[in-house]
Scaffold this motif. Structure first.
Motif, PDB file in Angstrom:
ATOM      1  N   TRP A  56      80.598  37.748  12.749  1.00 19.27           N
ATOM      2  CA  TRP A  56      81.895  38.151  12.298  1.00 19.27           C
ATOM      3  C   TRP A  56      81.573  38.586  10.810  1.00 19.27           C
ATOM      4  CZ3 TRP A  56      85.647  39.517  15.415  1.00 19.27           C
ATOM      5  CH2 TRP A  56      85.906  38.837  16.581  1.00 19.27           C
ATOM      6  N   LEU A  57      82.146  39.824  10.519  1.00 19.61           N
ATOM      7  CA  LEU A  57      82.035  40.157   9.138  1.00 19.61           C
ATOM      8  C   LEU A  57      83.268  40.233   8.622  1.00 19.61           C
ATOM      9  CD1 LEU A  57      79.834  41.884  10.799  1.00 19.61           C
ATOM     10  CD2 LEU A  57      79.216  42.912   8.582  1.00 19.61           C
ATOM     11  N   LEU A  58      83.700  40.036   7.135  1.00 18.82           N
ATOM     12  CA  LEU A  58      84.708  40.329   6.503  1.00 18.82           C
ATOM     13  C   LEU A  58      84.655  41.490   5.661  1.00 18.82           C
ATOM     14  CD1 LEU A  58      87.532  38.880   5.507  1.00 18.82           C
ATOM     15  CD2 LEU A  58      86.137  38.000   3.721  1.00 18.82           C
ATOM     16  N   LYS A  77      68.620  43.778   8.190  1.00 16.38           N
ATOM     17  CA  LYS A  77      67.470  43.166   7.499  1.00 16.38           C
ATOM     18  C   LYS A  77      68.024  41.695   7.229  1.00 16.38           C
ATOM     19  CE  LYS A  77      64.205  43.624   3.941  1.00 16.38           C
ATOM     20  NZ  LYS A  77      64.148  42.089   3.528  1.00 16.38           N
ATOM     21  N   ILE A  78      69.165  41.441   6.857  1.00 20.30           N
ATOM     22  CA  ILE A  78      69.652  40.074   6.517  1.00 20.30           C
ATOM     23  C   ILE A  78      69.576  39.201   7.836  1.00 20.30           C
ATOM     24  CG2 ILE A  78      71.527  38.702   5.900  1.00 20.30           C
ATOM     25  CD1 ILE A  78      72.775  41.019   4.386  1.00 20.30           C
ATOM     26  N   LEU A  79      69.852  39.668   8.982  1.00 21.42           N
ATOM     27  CA  LEU A  79      69.934  39.181  10.502  1.00 21.42           C
ATOM     28  C   LEU A  79      68.262  38.628  10.513  1.00 21.42           C
ATOM     29  CD1 LEU A  79      72.407  40.768  12.494  1.00 21.42           C
ATOM     30  CD2 LEU A  79      72.789  38.632  11.167  1.00 21.42           C
ATOM     31  N   ILE A  80      67.538  39.674  10.416  1.00 18.96           N
ATOM     32  CA  ILE A  80      65.949  39.519  10.572  1.00 18.96           C
ATOM     33  C   ILE A  80      65.283  38.384   9.675  1.00 18.96           C
ATOM     34  CG2 ILE A  80      63.703  40.670  10.469  1.00 18.96           C
ATOM     35  CD1 ILE A  80      65.132  43.078  11.240  1.00 18.96           C
ATOM     36  N   ASP A  81      65.662  38.590   8.316  1.00 21.32           N
ATOM     37  CA  ASP A  81      65.295  37.575   7.376  1.00 21.32           C
ATOM     38  C   ASP A  81      65.680  36.055   7.628  1.00 21.32           C
ATOM     39  OD1 ASP A  81      64.071  39.824   6.161  1.00 21.32           O
ATOM     40  OD2 ASP A  81      65.618  39.824   4.441  1.00 21.32           O
ATOM     41  N   HIS A  82      67.365  36.032   8.299  1.00 24.38           N
ATOM     42  CA  HIS A  82      67.395  34.677   8.606  1.00 24.38           C
ATOM     43  C   HIS A  82      67.215  34.166  10.041  1.00 24.38           C
ATOM     44  CE1 HIS A  82      69.544  35.305   4.828  1.00 24.38           C
ATOM     45  NE2 HIS A  82      70.130  34.104   4.926  1.00 24.38           N
ATOM     46  N   LYS A  83      66.410  34.967  10.713  1.00 19.88           N
ATOM     47  CA  LYS A  83      65.929  34.821  11.999  1.00 19.88           C
ATOM     48  C   LYS A  83      67.136  34.481  12.882  1.00 19.88           C
ATOM     49  CE  LYS A  83      61.334  32.951  10.377  1.00 19.88           C
ATOM     50  NZ  LYS A  83      60.618  31.890  10.629  1.00 19.88           N
ATOM     51  N   ILE A  84      68.109  35.349  12.666  1.00 16.35           N
ATOM     52  CA  ILE A  84      69.298  35.343  13.798  1.00 16.35           C
ATOM     53  C   ILE A  84      68.840  36.044  15.325  1.00 16.35           C
ATOM     54  CG2 ILE A  84      71.795  35.727  14.146  1.00 16.35           C
ATOM     55  CD1 ILE A  84      70.954  33.974  11.895  1.00 16.35           C
ATOM     56  N   ILE A 116      79.957  36.145   7.734  1.00 11.10           N
ATOM     57  CA  ILE A 116      80.394  35.075   8.107  1.00 11.10           C
ATOM     58  C   ILE A 116      79.237  33.953   8.864  1.00 11.10           C
ATOM     59  CG2 ILE A 116      81.936  33.410   9.117  1.00 11.10           C
ATOM     60  CD1 ILE A 116      83.964  35.811   9.090  1.00 11.10           C
ATOM     61  N   GLY A 117      78.879  32.765   8.255  1.00  5.78           N
ATOM     62  CA  GLY A 117      77.961  31.898   8.553  1.00  5.78           C
ATOM     63  C   GLY A 117      76.249  32.338   8.385  1.00  5.78           C
ATOM     64  N   VAL A 118      76.472  33.335   7.416  1.00 12.22           N
ATOM     65  CA  VAL A 118      74.962  33.955   7.226  1.00 12.22           C
ATOM     66  C   VAL A 118      74.683  34.165   5.640  1.00 12.22           C
ATOM     67  CG1 VAL A 118      73.142  35.386   7.511  1.00 12.22           C
ATOM     68  CG2 VAL A 118      74.521  34.928   9.409  1.00 12.22           C
ATOM     69  N   LYS A 119      75.586  35.207   5.002  1.00 13.18           N
ATOM     70  CA  LYS A 119      75.527  35.164   3.508  1.00 13.18           C
ATOM     71  C   LYS A 119      76.871  35.837   3.064  1.00 13.18           C
ATOM     72  CE  LYS A 119      71.888  37.575   0.836  1.00 13.18           C
ATOM     73  NZ  LYS A 119      70.691  38.286   0.498  1.00 13.18           N
ATOM     74  N   HIS A 120      76.866  35.404   1.748  1.00 12.28           N
ATOM     75  CA  HIS A 120      78.160  35.907   1.016  1.00 12.28           C
ATOM     76  C   HIS A 120      77.777  37.168   0.404  1.00 12.28           C
ATOM     77  CE1 HIS A 120      79.549  31.871   1.747  1.00 12.28           C
ATOM     78  NE2 HIS A 120      80.567  32.198   1.651  1.00 12.28           N
ATOM     79  N   GLY A 121      78.584  38.266   0.076  1.00 15.98           N
ATOM     80  CA  GLY A 121      78.296  39.403  -0.787  1.00 15.98           C
ATOM     81  C   GLY A 121      78.799  38.954  -2.238  1.00 15.98           C
ATOM     82  N   HIS A 122      78.715  39.949  -3.095  1.00 13.16           N
ATOM     83  CA  HIS A 122      78.644  39.762  -4.483  1.00 13.16           C
ATOM     84  C   HIS A 122      80.284  39.374  -5.040  1.00 13.16           C
ATOM     85  CE1 HIS A 122      80.845  43.651  -4.440  1.00 13.16           C
ATOM     86  NE2 HIS A 122      81.064  43.579  -5.638  1.00 13.16           N
ATOM     87  N   ILE A 151      89.205  32.681   1.745  1.00 14.40           N
ATOM     88  CA  ILE A 151      89.343  33.176   3.132  1.00 14.40           C
ATOM     89  C   ILE A 151      88.519  31.734   3.868  1.00 14.40           C
ATOM     90  CG2 ILE A 151      88.597  34.568   5.035  1.00 14.40           C
ATOM     91  CD1 ILE A 151      88.941  35.692   1.489  1.00 14.40           C
ATOM     92  N   ILE A 152      89.249  31.114   4.788  1.00 23.62           N
ATOM     93  CA  ILE A 152      88.986  30.060   5.627  1.00 23.62           C
ATOM     94  C   ILE A 152      88.437  30.572   6.843  1.00 23.62           C
ATOM     95  CG2 ILE A 152      88.939  27.996   6.329  1.00 23.62           C
ATOM     96  CD1 ILE A 152      91.206  27.457   4.306  1.00 23.62           C
ATOM     97  N   PHE A 153      87.029  30.172   7.394  1.00 26.06           N
ATOM     98  CA  PHE A 153      86.744  30.367   8.780  1.00 26.06           C
ATOM     99  C   PHE A 153      86.647  28.955   9.428  1.00 26.06           C
ATOM    100  CE2 PHE A 153      83.509  30.991  12.234  1.00 26.06           C
ATOM    101  CZ  PHE A 153      84.065  32.244  12.841  1.00 26.06           C
ATOM    102  N   ARG A 154      87.365  28.987  10.343  1.00 26.00           N
ATOM    103  CA  ARG A 154      87.600  27.420  11.006  1.00 26.00           C
ATOM    104  C   ARG A 154      87.226  27.399  12.516  1.00 26.00           C
ATOM    105  NH1 ARG A 154      92.716  24.238   9.118  1.00 26.00           N
ATOM    106  NH2 ARG A 154      91.270  23.834   7.496  1.00 26.00           N
ATOM    107  N   ASN A 155      86.926  26.143  12.807  1.00 26.00           N
ATOM    108  CA  ASN A 155      86.747  25.767  14.358  1.00 26.00           C
ATOM    109  C   ASN A 155      85.024  25.650  14.659  1.00 26.00           C
ATOM    110  OD1 ASN A 155      89.312  25.024  14.939  1.00 26.00           O
ATOM    111  ND2 ASN A 155      89.619  26.816  16.282  1.00 26.00           N
ATOM    112  N   GLU A 156      84.598  26.700  14.619  1.00 23.22           N
ATOM    113  CA  GLU A 156      83.064  26.723  15.240  1.00 23.22           C
ATOM    114  C   GLU A 156      82.324  27.554  14.194  1.00 23.22           C
ATOM    115  OE1 GLU A 156      83.848  27.008  20.043  1.00 23.22           O
ATOM    116  OE2 GLU A 156      82.737  28.626  18.918  1.00 23.22           O
ATOM    117  N   VAL A 157      81.019  27.012  14.129  1.00 22.50           N
ATOM    118  CA  VAL A 157      80.358  27.442  13.055  1.00 22.50           C
ATOM    119  C   VAL A 157      79.450  28.743  13.636  1.00 22.50           C
ATOM    120  CG1 VAL A 157      77.896  27.270  11.934  1.00 22.50           C
ATOM    121  CG2 VAL A 157      79.577  25.329  11.865  1.00 22.50           C
ATOM    122  N   ALA A 158      79.169  29.893  13.018  1.00 15.24           N
ATOM    123  CA  ALA A 158      78.994  31.058  13.630  1.00 15.24           C
ATOM    124  C   ALA A 158      77.725  31.056  14.217  1.00 15.24           C
ATOM    125  CB  ALA A 158      79.061  32.088  12.393  1.00 15.24           C
ATOM    126  N   LEU A 159      76.794  30.167  13.890  1.00 16.99           N
ATOM    127  CA  LEU A 159      75.399  30.098  14.350  1.00 16.99           C
ATOM    128  C   LEU A 159      75.238  28.713  15.128  1.00 16.99           C
ATOM    129  CD1 LEU A 159      73.300  31.572  11.680  1.00 16.99           C
ATOM    130  CD2 LEU A 159      74.182  32.644  13.719  1.00 16.99           C
TER     131      LEU A 159
END
Length: 456
Positions: free
Chosen positions: A415-417, A399-406, A428-434, A448-456
Motif C-alpha cells: 500500500w502507498l499513502l 528501485k526502493i522495492l529492489i533495494d529492500h529485496k521485496i 507502507i511497511g517499507v519506507k517513509h517519505g520526506h 496515520i496508523i496502519f493496523r492489523n498486519e505488517v505489510a511484509l
C-alpha cells in the motif's frame, strides 16, 4: 501347500470383516490369485468381490467375459464388469491408456461398494520388468524400488492396493495353476513385440538370464537394498526439510545453502515431488541452477499443471496458480477521513487521527505529519512510474522495492499513502517519505496508523 501358506501370511492383516476387490483379467496370474483367496480358511477369508474389464483388444475377449461370469456365479462372488469402448482406444500408448481406464473403473466400484482394499496379481517377474523399464526411461532413484506390496490407492482416499503375489515367480504361478487344474486364458497380445514391456519379457530378460541364471534374483536384491537405504535416510531428510521450512511449501534459501551439496539435491528433489505435475530431470536441473545463481535473486520455473517453482531473494518454494489468475494490483482507492478507521480490501485497517500516542498498539505502523497542507490523503496500490517524495526530490518506488529485496509476488500487494496530488509519501511497511522525516524536527499534529498486519 507352501504357496497357500505363504499367500495366507501375505494377507494376514485381513479378516472376515474386511471387503476386498480382486482385479481379474482371466490370465494365469489373476486366476491363481482368485483361487488362492478362495482357498483361505473361512475365518481368515475376506469378503471377495471381483472386478473385470473387457478391453476389446482381441477376439477372445467375449469368451473370457463369459468365463469370468460363469466362474463368479459358481463361487457366489459379486462381479463388477465394464467394457473399454473401441472408440476410446488411442493410436499410441494403448497400454497406459488401458491401465488408466482400468484403475478408474476399480476406484468407481470401490467407492460405490464401500470397499477400501484392491488386490492385484503383480508377481516377482513384474518386479524385474518394472525395474528395467524405469531404468530405461530414467527418472527418480526411488522408482527403482519397484512395485510395493502395499500402497495407498491414489484414485480413492483412505484405500489401499495390495499385491499378495509379489513373492512368487511366473513359473511358480503356472506350476500351481497346472497342479490345481486352474482354468485361465493366455493373452496373445503379451507376445506382441510392439509393446516395450513385451520386448523386455520375451527378448532381453531371457538373454540376461542366459548370461547369469541369478539375474532376476540380483534385481530383487538390489531393489531390497535400495528400499532399506531409502527407508533409513527418509527420517533424516524429513528433519532437514523441517529445518529449512519457513511456511507451507516455502523454504529458507540461506538454510538450504548451508547444507552439504548432496543434501541440497536430495532436499530439492523432495520439494519438487509433486505427483500431479510430474517434475522431470530438466526442471530439477533448472531449479538447482536458479537457487545456485547469486546474480539472479528472483525467478520462476513452470512445473506444469499450474505449479511453479519460485525464488524470491532469501526464500524459495512451490506455488500453485489457477489458470487465468492474475497478480495485477487491484484498483482499490480509499480517501482518508479524519478521525475514522478505513478497512482495506486485504483486511488491514488505516486511519487518520490527531497526534495521540495512546492510540497506538505494539504492532502498529505510523506516519507522522506536522501539517494538513497535503490533505486529503489517500491509500492505494502502486502504479507504474510511482516515485516516493523525498527531501531531495523523489525516488522510484520500483528501485526502493529492489533495494529492500521485496519479492515480486508481494510488490503489487503493498500500500502507498498519497498526498492531494496523488504523489506517494509513504510506502507502507517499507519506507517513509520526506513529510514524515520533517515531523522529526517539527511539532507533530497528525498521524496515520496502519493496523492489523505488517505489510511484509
Amino acid at each position: 501347500m507352501k504357496m497357500i501358506r505363504e499367500f495366507q501370511l501375505n494377507l494376514s492383516e485381513l479378516s472376515q470383516s474386511d471387503r476386498v476387490l480382486a482385479a481379474v483379467s482371466t490370465g494365469v496370474d489373476s486366476m491363481v490369485m482368485l483361487q488362492l483367496l478362495l482357498s483361505l480358511p473361512f475365518q481368515d477369508r475376506p469378503q471377495i468381490s471381483v472386478a473385470y474389464v473387457n478391453h476389446q483388444l482381441r477376439a477372445a475377449s467375449e469368451q473370457e467375459t463369459d468365463f469370468i461370469k460363469s466362474f463368479c456365479q459358481q463361487h457366489h462372488l459379486p462381479l463388477f464388469m465394464t467394457s473399454w469402448p473401441r472408440s476410446q482406444h488411442p493410436k499410441h500408448g494403448i497400454e497406459a491408456a488401458a491401465r488408466d481406464f482400468r484403475y478408474h473403473f476399480f476406484a468407481e466400484v470401490m467407492r460405490k461398494q464401500q470397499i477400501n482394499q484392491l488386490l492385484t496379481a503383480h508377481h516377482r517377474d513384474d518386479q524385474v520388468e518394472t525395474f528395467l523399464l524405469k531404468l530405461i526411461r530414467g527418472g527418480q532413484l526411488q522408482q527403482l524400488k519397484g512395485i510395493a506390496a502395499k500402497r495407498n490407492f491414489s484414485l480413492l482416499p483412505n484405500s489401499w492396493i495390495l499385491r499378495p503375489l509379489l513373492p512368487f515367480t511366473k513359473d511358480q504361478l503356472r506350476t500351481f495353476a497346472r497342479q490345481e487344474k486352474i482354468e485361465y486364458f493366455e493373452d496373445e497380445t503379451n507376445a506382441e513385440l510392439t509393446v516395450q514391456r513385451n520386448r523386455l519379457r520375451n527378448r532381453l530378460i531371457p538373454e540376461l538370464v542366459t548370461e547369469n541364471p541369478q539375474f532376476k534374483e540380483h534385481i530383487i536384491d538390489y531393489q531390497q537394498q535400495l528400499g532399506c537405504l531409502q527407508a533409513a535416510i527418509q527420517p533424516l531428510l524429513q528433519q532437514k526439510l523441517q529445518l529449512i521450512t519457513i511456511d507451507q511449501k516455502v523454504y529458507s534459501l540461506a538454510s538450504w545453502q548451508r547444507q552439504a551439496k548432496p543434501w541440497q539435491q536430495l532436499l530439492l528433489k523432495k520439494i519438487l515431488s509433486i505427483p500431479r505435475a510430474k517434475v522431470v530431470q530438466q526442471q530439477q536441473a533448472e531449479a538447482l541452477q536458479l537457487l545456485s545463481n547469486p546474480n539472479k535473486p528472483q525467478g520462476r520455473i513452470s512445473l506444469g499443471k499450474n505449479y511453479f517453482f519460485f525464488k524470491e531473494y532469501n526464500r524459495f518454494g512451490i506455488i500453485y496458480r489457477q489458470a487465468n489468475s492474475t497478480t495485477q494490483p487491484t484498483n482499490f482507492h480509499c480517501s482518508l477521513e479524519f478521525g475514522k478507521w478505513h478497512r482495506l480490501d486485504d483486511g488491514n485497517q488505516i486511519g487518520l487521527f490527531k497526534w495521540n500516542p495512546q492510540l497506538l498498539q505494539p504492532h502498529d505502523q505510523v506516519f507522522k505529519l506536522t501539517t494538513n497542507l497535503f490533505f486529503p490523503l489517500s491509500v492505494r496500490h502502486r502504479k507504474k512510474g510511482d516515485r516516493l517524495l523525498m527531501t531531495n526530490g523523489s525516488q522510484k518506488v520500483k528501485k526502493i522495492l529492489i533495494d529492500h529485496k521485496i519479492a515480486q509476488s508481494q510488490r503489487n500487494n503493498l500500500w502507498l499513502l498519497t498526498n492531494n496530488q496523488d504523489q506517494p509519501i509513504w510506502l507502507i511497511g517499507v519506507k517513509h517519505g520526506h513529510l514524515s522525516e520533517a515531523a522529526v524536527n517539527g511539532r507533530i499534529q497528525y498521524m496515520i496508523i496502519f493496523r492489523n498486519e505488517v505489510a511484509l
